[in-house]
Every structure is written in C-alpha cells, then in structure tokens.
Design a protein around this motif. Structure first.
Motif, PDB file in Angstrom:
ATOM      1  N   UNK A   1      48.566  19.258  57.229  1.00 27.67           N
ATOM      2  CA  UNK A   1      47.278  18.567  57.099  1.00 27.67           C
ATOM      3  C   UNK A   1      47.346  17.136  57.618  1.00 27.67           C
TER       4      UNK A   1
ATOM      5  N   UNK B   1      52.536  29.166  61.855  1.00 31.19           N
ATOM      6  CA  UNK B   1      51.271  29.913  61.885  1.00 31.19           C
ATOM      7  C   UNK B   1      50.332  29.246  62.888  1.00 31.19           C
ATOM      8  N   UNK B   2      49.466  30.028  63.532  1.00 33.96           N
ATOM      9  CA  UNK B   2      48.559  29.437  64.530  1.00 33.96           C
ATOM     10  C   UNK B   2      47.657  28.367  63.930  1.00 33.96           C
ATOM     11  N   UNK B   3      47.300  28.537  62.660  1.00 40.83           N
ATOM     12  CA  UNK B   3      46.457  27.542  61.993  1.00 40.83           C
ATOM     13  C   UNK B   3      47.208  26.217  61.855  1.00 40.83           C
ATOM     14  N   UNK B   4      48.445  26.309  61.358  1.00 45.80           N
ATOM     15  CA  UNK B   4      49.234  25.088  61.167  1.00 45.80           C
ATOM     16  C   UNK B   4      49.466  24.380  62.504  1.00 45.80           C
TER      17      UNK B   4
ATOM     18  N   UNK C   1      47.489  24.506  65.078  1.00 53.07           N
ATOM     19  CA  UNK C   1      46.211  23.890  65.467  1.00 53.07           C
ATOM     20  C   UNK C   1      46.004  22.559  64.744  1.00 53.07           C
TER      21      UNK C   1
ATOM     22  N   UNK D   1      51.690  22.570  53.224  1.00 51.82           N
ATOM     23  CA  UNK D   1      50.327  22.382  53.741  1.00 51.82           C
ATOM     24  C   UNK D   1      50.014  20.910  53.943  1.00 51.82           C
TER      25      UNK D   1
ATOM     26  N   UNK E   1      33.695  21.788  61.996  1.00 54.40           N
ATOM     27  CA  UNK E   1      33.499  23.233  61.954  1.00 54.40           C
ATOM     28  C   UNK E   1      32.656  23.740  60.799  1.00 54.40           C
ATOM     29  N   UNK E   2      32.688  23.038  59.666  1.00 50.63           N
ATOM     30  CA  UNK E   2      32.040  23.608  58.465  1.00 50.63           C
ATOM     31  C   UNK E   2      30.881  22.740  57.972  1.00 50.63           C
TER      32      UNK E   2
ATOM     33  N   UNK F   1      43.567  17.868  59.401  1.00 49.90           N
ATOM     34  CA  UNK F   1      42.594  18.846  58.909  1.00 49.90           C
ATOM     35  C   UNK F   1      41.191  18.251  58.735  1.00 49.90           C
ATOM     36  N   UNK F   2      41.087  16.929  58.507  1.00 48.59           N
ATOM     37  CA  UNK F   2      39.775  16.376  58.151  1.00 48.59           C
ATOM     38  C   UNK F   2      38.776  16.529  59.307  1.00 48.59           C
ATOM     39  N   UNK F   3      39.166  16.072  60.483  1.00 53.79           N
ATOM     40  CA  UNK F   3      38.244  16.155  61.616  1.00 53.79           C
ATOM     41  C   UNK F   3      37.967  17.608  61.998  1.00 53.79           C
ATOM     42  N   UNK F   4      39.021  18.400  61.956  1.00 50.23           N
ATOM     43  CA  UNK F   4      38.890  19.828  62.273  1.00 50.23           C
ATOM     44  C   UNK F   4      37.810  20.461  61.393  1.00 50.23           C
ATOM     45  N   UNK F   5      37.916  20.215  60.086  1.00 47.94           N
ATOM     46  CA  UNK F   5      36.988  20.840  59.136  1.00 47.94           C
ATOM     47  C   UNK F   5      35.583  20.253  59.258  1.00 47.94           C
ATOM     48  N   UNK F   6      35.498  18.939  59.484  1.00 45.67           N
ATOM     49  CA  UNK F   6      34.179  18.317  59.524  1.00 45.67           C
ATOM     50  C   UNK F   6      33.372  18.821  60.716  1.00 45.67           C
TER      51      UNK F   6
END
Ligand code: SF4
Lengths: 175, 427
Positions: free
Chosen positions: A103, A155-158, A160, A99, A174-175, A167-172
């Motif tokens: 990430x 995996x499609x997530x990985x 992406x 991960x 979206x959540x 992961x930081x920008x993606x999560x910021x």
C-alpha cells in the motif's frame, strides 16, 4: 515508483514483530520522518545493533517466517521507508504488514525456505547486497565474489500498487 | 458446494475484482482511533481529499491514551476530534464516553451479522463474534476506507475450529483461545479466517465469543468468526427491535450468514475442551503456552486486568468472585481498567469495584493504557506482569518487561498469591 535493492541486512529469526520494528511508545509521532532514529530499536539478536553501520546502510532486509506479525501499525513500513529500506524478503509475512508494504509502494517478497537459506549464506559477507527487479520479478544476491539470481512471485494487484506508487490514488480513481 | 460465512460476506459485498484473487469489498463500518487515524487524516488533507464516504458508517474513539498524557498524545486526540466534528460524525467518543474500541463499539450495537468491518487496529477481528467479517488494516487501507468505503482483500480461506465437550470450572474462553493459538502457532492462520464452532461456542455469551475472536490475529488470522444465533440476537435486540417484528424474524434473517453444512474448509481442527486446564503464556510469543500447573509459583510484580480481550463485565465478575474478601499480595500491584464507561458503571453498581478496591487494586478509567505500554501501568526493565491482555511481545508493556497472558480468573488468583496461581482452588 521507488527504487529497490542495495546493501542487505540479515535478521536471522522468525516472528519479528511490529513492536520490535517500531516500539509503541513512538506511535505518538505525527510524521514519518520523526520515526527515523527508532528503527528496530527493541530487536534483540546476537550481533545486531540497531544503531550500527550495517543497519544504517541497509536498503533490503532478509528475514525468516511470519515477519511483521503483531500490530497493524503502518509505522513499521514507514520506519523502513524513511531509512531507505524499500524491500523486505522473508519466508512469509503477517497479512497486515505485507499489505501495508505494498500500500506504501514498497515490496514484501516471499521466497521458499531453501531460497531464504541461500540468501542467509551471504550474511557473513561484509559486501552482501541484493538487487531487486520488480518488472522481471527477479532478485540477484551478491557478496564475497559470488552472484546468484532467482525469480519470485508477487500478486498482480500488489505489483500494480508498487507501480502506481500506492493504494490511495489507485482507489480514488477507480471507486 | 456450500459457502462459509466469510465467503457469503465476500460475495455479497464484492465491488470489483481488479486482478484474479483480489476482492475489493464494500464496507459497512469503518472504525477509527487516535493512534492510527490522525496520520490518515493528515495524508488525506495533504492530498486535498479531506472527505469521508459516509459519516454514519464511520465510528471514532479516543481510547489508546486517554485522557491524554502529554502534548503529543493530546495532539493526536485533537486531530481526531477536530476531524470528527468537521465531518459531523455522530458516533465519536471522547473523554467521559470513551472506552477500548473493541469493547465499546459492540456495546453500542454497531456490528451486525454479515457486516464488513475494518479498523486501523489488528484486534478488529474481535467483531467477527457477531458473524461479521472484521479485519485489522494499516493506515493506508484505513485512509481509503474513510474516503471511499472500500477495502481490498485476498479471498480468505477458512479454518474451522470445532470446540466440543464442556468447559471445566475455572476454565474460560481465554484459556481456550490461548490453547488454540498454541495448537495453530503464531502464523498458523495467516490469510485465513478462523471459524469457531461447536457446542462450547454455542453455549458462550457474546462477551466470551469476543474473547475468542479477539485473539484470532495472534495466530495470524484475518478475522475470527462465530455463527450468528439466538445469543447474537439477544445481545443486539435493544438496537434492532424497531427493525424486526420479533426476535425470531431477526434470527431468521441473520441465519443466512451461517456457514452452509457443506462448506469447504482449508483445515478443520477438533478440540475437546473437557480436559483443559487454565492456560498461561511463558515467553515472548502468544503461542508459547503452558497449563497453569507448570507455571504456578512464578513471581509477578503487577497484575493487569482489562483490555479488549478481557475487560468486560463478565471478566470483572469472575475476578471479583475470586478476590471477594481477600487482599492481594503486598509484593504485587493490581490494576483494573474496565473496558468501557458502561462496564465501569455496571461494575460499580454491582459492587464489583468495591471488591477490587478492598483487595488493593487501583481502578483506572477505561483505556488501552498499559496493554500496549503507553500509560497507566507500564513496566520497568526486568518486571513481570500477569495480564488479561492479548500480546506478550518483548517490550509490549514497557521496555525489558515480561508479560504472561492469562484469564481474569487466573490473574485474580495470581494477585492474591503474588505468584502465578491456579484459580480453581478459589472457586
Ligand atoms: S486494549 Fe490493547 S490490544 Fe486492545 S485495542 Fe487497546 S491496545 Fe490494542
């Protein structure tokens, strides 16, 4: 997105752990760049030299099962990153290491044992190199005048995360 | 079809499923220490995102190298300390109040059944002992946890380990988990939760359950998990007594997190512990285990008692019982690091520290220290340590050093003899 592929370094052992990838005593470094000289410093394998030309030229690592087991330290992917190694191909990975790679926008590619065996047949070629196409999910190994290609799963997530650069920008957003 | 504890926690904390198979979960607790968090803080600052999702849900401690041993570790501590103050973290533990994270945070009552917990530390799986889903993560996941209070996981499948029979005298949770790791292998539980079940676990204290769950990662497991029960409620009662009218009421609520009887498991492993011997590791991987009878007589240079695996009061009591009135072998250095200040004081008041010091042990402050080869007992090249910690990788306790993992009892017997020894003759 990072670039993937290039000269390959073959590490022929299962269970290569994060203490071997980057010893704990260097976890006091505050920047990723500072980790650079210590790549795989404590790994003992026949014919392997952490300071050797082959290690320094590598852009892809090929190894066996359970790669990256042990500590959660993201310093392990980082020491690869600052040495321009953006892909690790192995039969399987420890969860946290895998991960961490995605990430950071890097690739941890799992292949079945027979495929890994195929890759290891190129280990003795001085010019062994591996091309990685993340879009098409294929890798191409070449060396000693031979070329082989095959597909891999991710995996499609990985995927992406790699495309988004982490992961930081993606999560910021979206959540 | 019923659900496992992990499945119930995943369902109740689900925030998003951005892709099939990827679950983004809401986090109840995000824990931080000074090795993996400062880089997350630096990156958040560089991105202009120096925020925390909820200061009450973030717990931080300086534990790996403390008090700082040089300017670099002092800088790491300072980054964490400044950040904790800047964001008003109530639960920040600095010198004088700090101890090994996975011993300290449970002791403060931070972990409850049904919680989701992450930390930038692989042994976060320890907290599953409370019936929580607790997983170690890297710095980037930690960073997002701090910022947004979420983390992405693959839905874990569960391996159920049924422990039946009765533990023989001289055999403890540490021996059980070393045996289990030997059975599963170092990647036997990758992407899996290990659920510890059966009468042996039911009869265990929370401390022993934490020892079991602590080493789930050594089999590759995402989290260890024990079922919340009366023992869990007893342990947590001082922290929750204002929230529930009675212990029964707390138990009734916590029981919802127990795996259903008809839950589906990836694999079920049955182990009768009645015939188990004390177990020690013999190589550079935690699944390379042997009964003590096959390893007795192996010389050691150092005995280390401490860490998030076995630095708790019950561990100190067991070792002290064996060491009482005895001296450790002149060829051996003994080091004890009680895992938290509370454990240190309790051990002092019970007279345990006297026993250790009479025997020739050096008692250090609570810290990870030698466990990861950072300070307070690093080995020289070629040296051997009998240790109650959880990792025996080559170089873990110092370049070229060898670590044999074992229980506090076995390490105490080994300290007396200077060679690996069976604790059962001292009971
Ligand atoms: S005691 Fe050892 S294993 Fe536990 S958190 Fe500290 S360094 Fe990690």
């Amino acid at each position: 997105m990072k670039t993937f592929g290039g000269p390959a370094l073959f590490l022929d052992r299962a269970d290569i752990n994060t203490d071997e990838i980057i010893p704990a005593k260097y976890l006091t470094e505050i920047t990723k760049e500072d980790l650079k000289p210590y790549l795989l410093e404590d790994l003992k394998l026949p014919g392997f030299d952490p300071k050797g030309d082959k290690t320094r030229a590598a852009r892809v690592i090929v190894s066996r099962a359970n790669f990256g087991c042990g500590s959660s330290r993201e310093h392990a992917p980082w020491v690869f990153e600052v040495n321009d190694i953006t892909t690790v191909i192995a039969e399987s990975f420890a969860r946290i290491f895998r991960q961490n790679m995605f990430n950071c926008g890097m690739a941890a590619v799992e292949l079945p044992r027979e495929r890994i065996d195929t890759l290891f047949r190129y280990a003795e070629c001085p010019d062994a190199s591996i091309g990685v196409d993340l879009e098409k999910q294929t890798i191409t190994v070449q060396g000693g005048g031979e070329v082989e290609s095959f597909a891999f799963d991710i995996s499609p997530f990985d995927k992406a995360l790699v495309l988004a650069g982490g992961w930081v920008d993606y999560a910021d957003q979206r959540y | 079809m019923g659900k496992t504890t992990a499945e119930k926690i995943f369902a109740s904390h689900l925030v998003d499923e951005p892709f099939p198979g990827t679950r983004v979960l809401r986090l109840d607790v995000v824990m931080c220490h000074e090795i993996t968090t400062p880089i997350a803080i630096a990156d958040l600052m560089a991105r202009g995102k120096d925020r925390v999702f909820d200061p009450a849900r973030i717990k931080a401690v300086i534990d790996h190298v403390t008090p700082s041993k040089d300017s670099k570790t002092a800088t790491q501590a300072k980054i964490l300390r400044d950040w904790a103050r800047r964001h008003d973290l109530k639960d920040f533990f600095d010198v004088g109040f700090n101890g090994v994270c996975h011993a300290l945070f449970p002791e403060k009552g931070f972990i409850r059944p049904g919680y989701t917990v992450i930390m930038g530390d692989s042994h976060t799986c320890t907290h599953g002992a409370f019936g929580a889903f607790a997983a170690g993560v890297g710095t980037t996941d930690l960073e997002v946890g701090i910022l947004k209070g979420v983390c992405a996981f693959r839905e874990p499948r569960t391996i159920r380990v049924n422990l039946t029979g009765a533990l023989p005298a001289g055999v403890y949770a540490k021996d059980v988990i070393l045996y289990v790791i030997g059975q599963l292998g170092v990647n036997g539980a990758t992407d899996r939760v290990i659920e510890f079940r059966g009468p042996v676990v039911d009869a265990m204290t929370m401390e022993s359950r934490m020892t079991l769950c602590n080493m789930a990662i050594e089999a590759g497991g995402t989290s260890g998990i024990c079922m919340p029960d009366g023992v869990t409620v007893d342990y947590l009662w001082p922290f929750i007594q204002d929230d529930y009218p009675s212990q029964e009421a707390a138990l009734a609520e916590y029981s919802q997190w127990r795996s259903d009887d008809d839950a589906a498991y990836d694999r079920v492993v049955d182990i009768d512990v009645s015939g188990l011997e004390p177990i020690v590791t013999y190589g550079y991987k935690p699944d390379l285990v042997k009964p003590i009878s096959e390893m007795a007589g192996t010389p050691v240079d150092q005995v280390y008692l401490g860490s998030c695996t076995n630095g708790r009061l019950e561990d100190l009591r067991v070792a002290a019982q064996i060491l009482k009135g005895k001296k450790i072998a002149p060829t051996v250095r003994g080091i004890l690091s009680p895992a938290t200040p509370q454990i240190y004081r309790d051990a002092m008041q019970e007279g345990l520290l006297d026993i250790f010091m009479e025997a020739g042990f050096c008692v250090t402050n609570p810290t990870c220290g030698a466990c990861l080869g950072m300070s307070n007992g690093v080995l020289a090249e070629g040296e051997v340590c009998a240790s109650t910690t959880n990792r025996n990788f080559m170089g873990r306790m110092g370049k070229g050093g060898m670590v044999h993992l074992m229980s506090p009892a076995t390490s105490a017997a080994t300290a007396i003899e200077g060679v690996m020894a069976d604790p059962r003759k001292y009971l």
